[in-house]
Scaffold this motif. Structure first.
Motif, PDB file in Angstrom:
ATOM      1  N   TYR A  59       0.836  -1.201   0.000  1.00 49.47           N
ATOM      2  CA  TYR A  59       0.000   0.000   0.000  1.00 49.47           C
ATOM      3  C   TYR A  59       0.866   1.243   0.000  1.00 49.47           C
ATOM      4  O   TYR A  59       1.971   1.246   0.530  1.00 49.47           O
ATOM      5  CB  TYR A  59      -0.897   0.043   1.235  1.00 49.47           C
ATOM      6  N   GLN A  60       0.302   2.298  -0.538  1.00 52.68           N
ATOM      7  CA  GLN A  60       0.872   3.612  -0.290  1.00 52.68           C
ATOM      8  C   GLN A  60       0.780   3.836   1.214  1.00 52.68           C
ATOM      9  O   GLN A  60      -0.275   3.627   1.812  1.00 52.68           O
ATOM     10  CB  GLN A  60       0.075   4.680  -1.042  1.00 52.68           C
ATOM     11  N   ASP A  61       1.885   4.238   1.805  1.00 56.03           N
ATOM     12  CA  ASP A  61       1.937   4.338   3.271  1.00 56.03           C
ATOM     13  C   ASP A  61       0.790   5.158   3.853  1.00 56.03           C
ATOM     14  O   ASP A  61       0.204   4.810   4.880  1.00 56.03           O
ATOM     15  CB  ASP A  61       3.270   4.935   3.707  1.00 56.03           C
ATOM     16  N   ALA A  62       0.459   6.257   3.202  1.00 54.47           N
ATOM     17  CA  ALA A  62      -0.553   7.167   3.749  1.00 54.47           C
ATOM     18  C   ALA A  62      -1.954   6.559   3.751  1.00 54.47           C
ATOM     19  O   ALA A  62      -2.854   7.069   4.426  1.00 54.47           O
ATOM     20  CB  ALA A  62      -0.555   8.467   2.958  1.00 54.47           C
ATOM     21  N   LEU A  63      -2.139   5.465   2.992  1.00 56.48           N
ATOM     22  CA  LEU A  63      -3.474   4.884   2.861  1.00 56.48           C
ATOM     23  C   LEU A  63      -3.644   3.609   3.679  1.00 56.48           C
ATOM     24  O   LEU A  63      -4.758   3.061   3.739  1.00 56.48           O
ATOM     25  CB  LEU A  63      -3.772   4.597   1.390  1.00 56.48           C
TER      26      LEU A  63
END
Length: 119
Positions: A59-63
């Protein structure tokens, strides 16, 4: 050639949820990874999440914690469950399939599905 069709986008209030689907068809035997990307208004396309043929997920870290990627091999379908949506999640969400054949990597894209998070 692989064809991808996304669905499930729409208008949702902040804090709400949506589940996107991506159905793959055609020559899918060489696909080794699927992914969701998105493009917010005025911004470049960014990676949301990936899932490989052996089930590895990134995953994209922010998500992380809000979005969940999954797939159903029997239905040739990939999903993106999106929870606690924020206005900044607004954008066009694209399905991507990456294939490897004869040493060449090929990317195929769906047409995109629009997600709008607004009150």
């Amino acid at each position: 050639q692989v064809q991808l069709v996304e669905s499930g986008g729409g208008l949702v209030q902040p804090g709400g949820s949506l589940k996107l689907s991506c159905v793959a068809s055609g020559n899918i035997g060489y696909v080794f990874a699927l992914a969701w990307y998105r493009r917010a208004p005025g911004r470049q396309r960014e990676l949301v999440a990936t899932i490989t043929d052996d089930g590895r997920i990134t995953y994209q870290d922010a998500l992380k914690g809000r979005f969940t990627i999954s797939k159903d091999n029997g239905k040739n379908t990939m999903y993106l469950q999106m929870n606690s949506l924020k206005p900044e999640d607004t954008g066009v969400y694209y399905c991507n399939a990456r294939s490897s054949r004869y040493g060449a990597i090929t990317d195929v894209w769906g047409q995109g599905t629009l997600v709008t998070v607004s009150s």
